[in-house]
Scaffold this active site. Structure first.
Site, short mmCIF file in Angstrom:
data_model
loop_
_atom_site.label_atom_id
_atom_site.label_comp_id
_atom_site.label_asym_id
_atom_site.label_seq_id
_atom_site.Cartn_x
_atom_site.Cartn_y
_atom_site.Cartn_z
N HIS A 1 0.81 -1.22 0.00
CA HIS A 1 0.00 0.00 0.00
C HIS A 1 0.84 1.27 0.00
O HIS A 1 0.54 2.19 -0.77
CB HIS A 1 -1.00 0.02 1.15
CG HIS A 1 -2.07 1.05 0.92
ND1 HIS A 1 -3.12 0.86 0.07
CD2 HIS A 1 -2.20 2.31 1.38
CE1 HIS A 1 -3.87 1.95 0.02
NE2 HIS A 1 -3.33 2.85 0.80
N TYR B 1 1.61 5.09 -2.68
CA TYR B 1 1.96 6.48 -2.42
C TYR B 1 3.36 6.83 -2.90
O TYR B 1 3.66 8.01 -3.13
CB TYR B 1 1.75 6.79 -0.93
CG TYR B 1 0.27 6.80 -0.64
CD1 TYR B 1 -0.50 7.90 -0.96
CD2 TYR B 1 -0.37 5.66 -0.17
CE1 TYR B 1 -1.87 7.89 -0.78
CE2 TYR B 1 -1.74 5.63 0.01
CZ TYR B 1 -2.48 6.75 -0.30
OH TYR B 1 -3.85 6.73 -0.14
N HIS C 1 -10.39 0.11 -10.38
CA HIS C 1 -9.91 1.15 -9.45
C HIS C 1 -8.44 1.45 -9.69
O HIS C 1 -8.02 2.61 -9.75
CB HIS C 1 -10.13 0.68 -8.01
CG HIS C 1 -9.23 1.32 -7.01
ND1 HIS C 1 -9.44 2.59 -6.52
CD2 HIS C 1 -8.10 0.87 -6.39
CE1 HIS C 1 -8.49 2.90 -5.66
NE2 HIS C 1 -7.66 1.86 -5.56
N PHE C 2 -7.65 0.40 -9.84
CA PHE C 2 -6.20 0.53 -9.97
C PHE C 2 -5.81 1.36 -11.20
O PHE C 2 -4.86 2.13 -11.16
CB PHE C 2 -5.64 -0.89 -10.08
CG PHE C 2 -4.18 -1.02 -9.76
CD1 PHE C 2 -3.70 -0.70 -8.51
CD2 PHE C 2 -3.30 -1.50 -10.72
CE1 PHE C 2 -2.35 -0.85 -8.21
CE2 PHE C 2 -1.96 -1.65 -10.42
CZ PHE C 2 -1.48 -1.32 -9.17
N HIS C 3 -6.56 1.21 -12.27
CA HIS C 3 -6.23 1.96 -13.48
C HIS C 3 -6.66 3.42 -13.40
O HIS C 3 -6.20 4.24 -14.20
CB HIS C 3 -6.85 1.27 -14.71
CG HIS C 3 -6.08 0.07 -15.16
ND1 HIS C 3 -6.15 -1.15 -14.51
CD2 HIS C 3 -5.19 -0.11 -16.18
CE1 HIS C 3 -5.37 -2.02 -15.11
NE2 HIS C 3 -4.76 -1.42 -16.12
N ARG D 1 -11.31 -11.04 -11.24
CA ARG D 1 -10.07 -10.49 -11.78
C ARG D 1 -9.07 -11.62 -11.99
O ARG D 1 -9.27 -12.75 -11.54
CB ARG D 1 -9.48 -9.46 -10.80
CG ARG D 1 -9.05 -10.07 -9.49
CD ARG D 1 -8.53 -9.07 -8.47
NE ARG D 1 -7.32 -8.41 -8.90
CZ ARG D 1 -6.40 -7.90 -8.07
NH1 ARG D 1 -6.57 -8.00 -6.77
NH2 ARG D 1 -5.33 -7.30 -8.53
N ARG D 2 -7.99 -11.33 -12.69
CA ARG D 2 -6.89 -12.28 -12.87
C ARG D 2 -7.38 -13.64 -13.35
O ARG D 2 -6.86 -14.68 -12.95
CB ARG D 2 -6.11 -12.44 -11.56
CG ARG D 2 -5.33 -11.20 -11.15
CD ARG D 2 -4.61 -11.37 -9.84
NE ARG D 2 -3.55 -10.37 -9.70
CZ ARG D 2 -2.74 -10.26 -8.66
NH1 ARG D 2 -2.86 -11.11 -7.66
NH2 ARG D 2 -1.81 -9.34 -8.60
#
Length: 553
Positions: A224, A228, A375-377, A438-439
Site C-alpha cells: 500500500h 503512495y 480502481h487501480f487503473h 479479476r486475474r
C-alpha cells in the site's frame, strides 16, 4: 534564482534521459500485453491468440513493467530533476546516479528473462506458493536496491544544501521529493525481508517450504505505501508545476507540506485492508487498519482543496469570472496542463472507489473481482501515468534540447487516454459488481456469465483506446528524441505560492520527529499482526510452478 548559478549539466541530462528511455521501453511492452488481456477477456480474436498467447505471462509482464518499472524509472528521473532545480545545486554524485540506474536496469533484465521464458508467471504480487525462477526475485531485489541508491543521491544532495542553508525552509518541490524517498525506504523494508529471507532461498532450493501468510503480510506492508510512492511524485508535479503551467500560483504551501507529512505517517500502517479475506489475522486488527486507511483520505482531501483553489486562482488570472467561467479559461489546449488536470479528475473517481476497497464490510462485495483493477487503473493507471505523460511533454524537450515533435499528437494522447480509462474502468468496475473475477483468463473459460459480457466488451473498447493513446505518446517521444529539428525553449515549471513556505511551522522540517512517529505507528499496527501470523501460520508450503499442478518437493 540560485538554480541559475548551477545550470544543469549535460551529464545530468544524459543520466535522466536514460531513466526515461528505460521507462518508455517498459510501458511499450506493458501496454501491448494490456491490449491482449482486454481482448482475450472479452473473447475477441481468440483464434489468433490461442496458439501463442499465455494470459498469465502477459498479465505478469503488464503488472511488473507498468506498475514497477515504468513508475520507478520515471520517479527517479522526475524527482532528480525536481530536487536539482528546487535546491539550485548539482546532484551529489553522477557516479551514484549511474550506479542506481545500472542496478535497476540489470534487475529489470533479470526479472524480464524469467518472465519471458515463462518461469515467472506469478503476477506482480508474486504470492507464494506460486514459485518463480530465482532470477525474478533477484531482479526485483536489484530494482529496489538500485532505487535506494538513486534515492540516497537525492538525500545527499539535500543534506549538502541543508548544511549551506541551515535557517531556510526546504523548497516544496524538494520537500515532496525527499518525503517520497523516505517513504520508499520505509515501505521496501517489508518486501526486502520477504524476498531475501522467504522467497529467494526457497526458489534456490535452500529451504523446501515457506510461509504464504507471512509473505502476503510482508508484501502488503509494502504494497500500500507503494501506491503512495507512485502518487507522491504526482503530488509534487500537481503542487509545484501544474499551477505554473496553468498560469497561476499554488494556493497554500504549508497545507501541501502537511499533506506530504500525513501521507508519510499514515500510508504504511494500513496494509491489512488488502487482507480482509485472509485467515491467520484477527478481525480486530483488520478493523484497526480499516480506520487507519480512512486517515489516508484526509491528505487527499487537503490536496483536492488546495489544487482546486490553485486552479481557480489561475483561471481568474486568465480573466475568468463567476463561479464556473474560470474553469473554461484554464489552458485545456496545452498538453502538459490538460494531461495533469485530467489525471486529477480520474483520481477523484479512484479515491471514491478506494474508500469502497478500504471499507471492512463493503470490500467483501468487490474482493478479487474486476472492480479492483478498474480502481487501480484510475489511480496508478491514470492519476500517475497520465501525469508522467503530461510532464514528459516538457521534460523530454528540456533534457534533449529538442522541441516537442507534435503538440497536437500530445494533446490527443491526453484526451484519448482519459476517455479510454473512463470507459475501461467503468466496464471493469461494473462487471466486478456482477461478480466478474479479476486475474482470470475469461476468454478461454466456459463459465462466463451473460451479464458480464457487455462489461467485458466495454473494458475492451476502453483498453483499446488507452493502447492507441499509449502508442501516440511513444511515437511523439521517439520523434522528439530522434527527429525533431527545432531547439527546445522550455524550463522546469516551478510555481510560487500565495501562502508561502515561511508560513509553515518550523516543526515540518524536523525529519527525526516525523520518522520516530512513523516508526511508532508501524510497530503498533504490525507487531501484534506479525505475532499472530507466526503463531498460527506454519512454514509448510511447497512451491508450485504456474505451469504445473504438482508441488515441488
Amino acid at each position: 534564482m540560485a538554480a541559475a548559478a548551477f545550470p544543469i549539466t549535460e551529464g545530468e541530462k544524459r543520466l535522466l534521459r536514460w531513466h526515461l528511455y528505460v521507462a518508455y521501453i517498459a510501458i511499450a511492452v506493458g501496454i501491448f500485453f494490456g491490449l491482449l488481456q482486454v481482448l482475450s477477456r472479452a473473447g475477441l480474436f481468440l483464434d489468433l491468440l490461442r496458439p501463442w498467447y499465455d494470459y498469465y505471462q502477459g498479465l505478469t509482464f503488464h503488472g511488473v513493467l507498468n506498475a514497477l518499472v515504468w513508475t520507478t524509472f520515471n520517479i527517479v528521473a522526475l524527482l532528480s530533476l525536481a530536487v536539482r532545480t528546487a535546491l539550485g545545486r548539482p546532484l551529489y554524485s553522477l557516479s551514484l546516479g549511474w550506479t542506481g540506474f545500472g542496478l535497476m536496469t540489470v534487475g529489470v533484465a533479470a526479472a524480464g528473462y524469467a518472465i519471458l521464458t515463462r518461469q515467472a508467471n506469478v503476477l506482480y504480487t508474486f504470492y507464494p506458493p506460486l514459485m518463480a525462477h530465482p532470477a525474478f526475485y533477484l531482479g526485483a531485489t536489484l530494482l529496489i536496491v538500485g532505487s535506494w541508491v538513486s534515492g540516497a543521491n537525492l538525500i545527499l544532495t539535500y543534506a549538502a544544501w541543508r548544511r549551506e542553508n541551515p535557517g531556510r525552509r526546504t523548497p516544496l518541490m524538494a520537500f515532496g521529493s525527499i518525503t517520497t524517498f523516505v517513504l520508499w525506504y520505509i515501505a521496501t523494508l517489508g518486501v526486502a525481508i520477504e524476498v531475501l529471507f522467504l522467497l529467494l532461498p526457497w526458489s534456490l532450493g535452500l529451504v523446501r517450504q515457506t510461509n504464504p501468510m507471512l509473505a502476503r503480510t510482508l508484501f502488503w506492508y509494502f504494497g500500500h505505501p507503494l501506491v503512495y510512492f507512485w502518487l507522491l511524485p504526482t503530488y509534487v508535479a500537481w503542487y509545484t508545476m501544474v499551477p505554473r503551467l496553468a498560469g497561476g500560483k499554488l494556493y497554500n504551501d504549508p497545507m501541501a507540506r502537511l499533506a506530504f507529512l500525513m501521507l508519510l505517517l499514515f500510508s504504511t500502517p494500513v496494509g491489512l485492508h488488502h487482507q480482509y479475506a485472509d485467515p491467520a489475522i484477527g478481525q480486530e486488527w483488520k478493523l484497526v487498519h480499516a480506520f487507519s486507511t480512512f486517515l489516508v483520505a484526509t491528505p487527499s482531501l487537503l490536496t483536492a482543496f488546495n489544487l482546486m483553489a490553485s486552479l481557480e486562482h489561475a483561471g481568474r488570472q486568465r480573466g475568468g469570472r463567476g463561479r464556473i467561467d474560470w474553469i473554461f479559461r484554464l489552458p485545456w489546449g496545452e498538453p502538459a496542463f490538460a494531461g495533469a488536470a485530467l489525471s486529477m479528475i480520474a483520481f477523484i473517481f479512484g479515491g471514491i472507489s478506494g474508500i469502497v476497497n478500504a471499507s471492512y464490510n463493503v470490500n467483501l462485495v468487490v474482493h478479487n473481482t474486476s472492480w479492483v483493477p478498474g480502481h487501480f487503473h484510475l489511480t496508478v493507471g491514470t492519476a500517475v501515468t497520465l501525469t508522467f505523460m503530461a510532464m514528459a511533454t516538457w521534460m523530454v524537450p528540456y533534457l534533449t534540447g529538442r522541441a516537442l515533435w507534435s503538440r497536437k499528437v500530445a494533446l490527443a494522447t491526453m484526451y484519448l487516454w482519459f476517455a479510454g480509462v473512463m470507459i475501461f474502468s467503468t466496464g471493469m468496475m461494473r462487471g466486478g459488481l456482477e461478480g466478474e473475477p479479476r486475474r482470470s483468463n475469461l476468454g478461454f473459460s466456459p463459465y462466463v456469465l451473460p451479464e458480464w459480457r457487455p462489461f467485458l466488451i466495454m473494458a475492451a473498447v476502453g483498453g483499446t483506446l488507452m493502447f492507441i493513446a499509449g502508442v501516440l505518446f511513444l511515437l511523439n517521444m521517439a520523434m522528439t528524441i530522434w527527429f525533431s529539428k527545432q531547439p527546445a525553449q522550455v524550463e522546469v515549471p516551478m510555481a510560487e505560492a500565495l501562502h508561502p513556505a515561511e508560513d509553515a511551522p518550523w516543526a515540518f522540517e524536523r525529519w527525526r520527529v516525523w520518522l520516530a512517529v512513523a516508526a511508532v505507528l508501524i510497530v503498533v499496527a504490525y507487531a501484534p499482526v506479525l505475532r499472530q501470523v507466526l503463531q498460527v501460520s506454519p512454514f509448510s508450503a511447497y512451491g508450485y510452478l504456474p505451469s504445473s499442478a504438482a508441488p515441488i518437493r
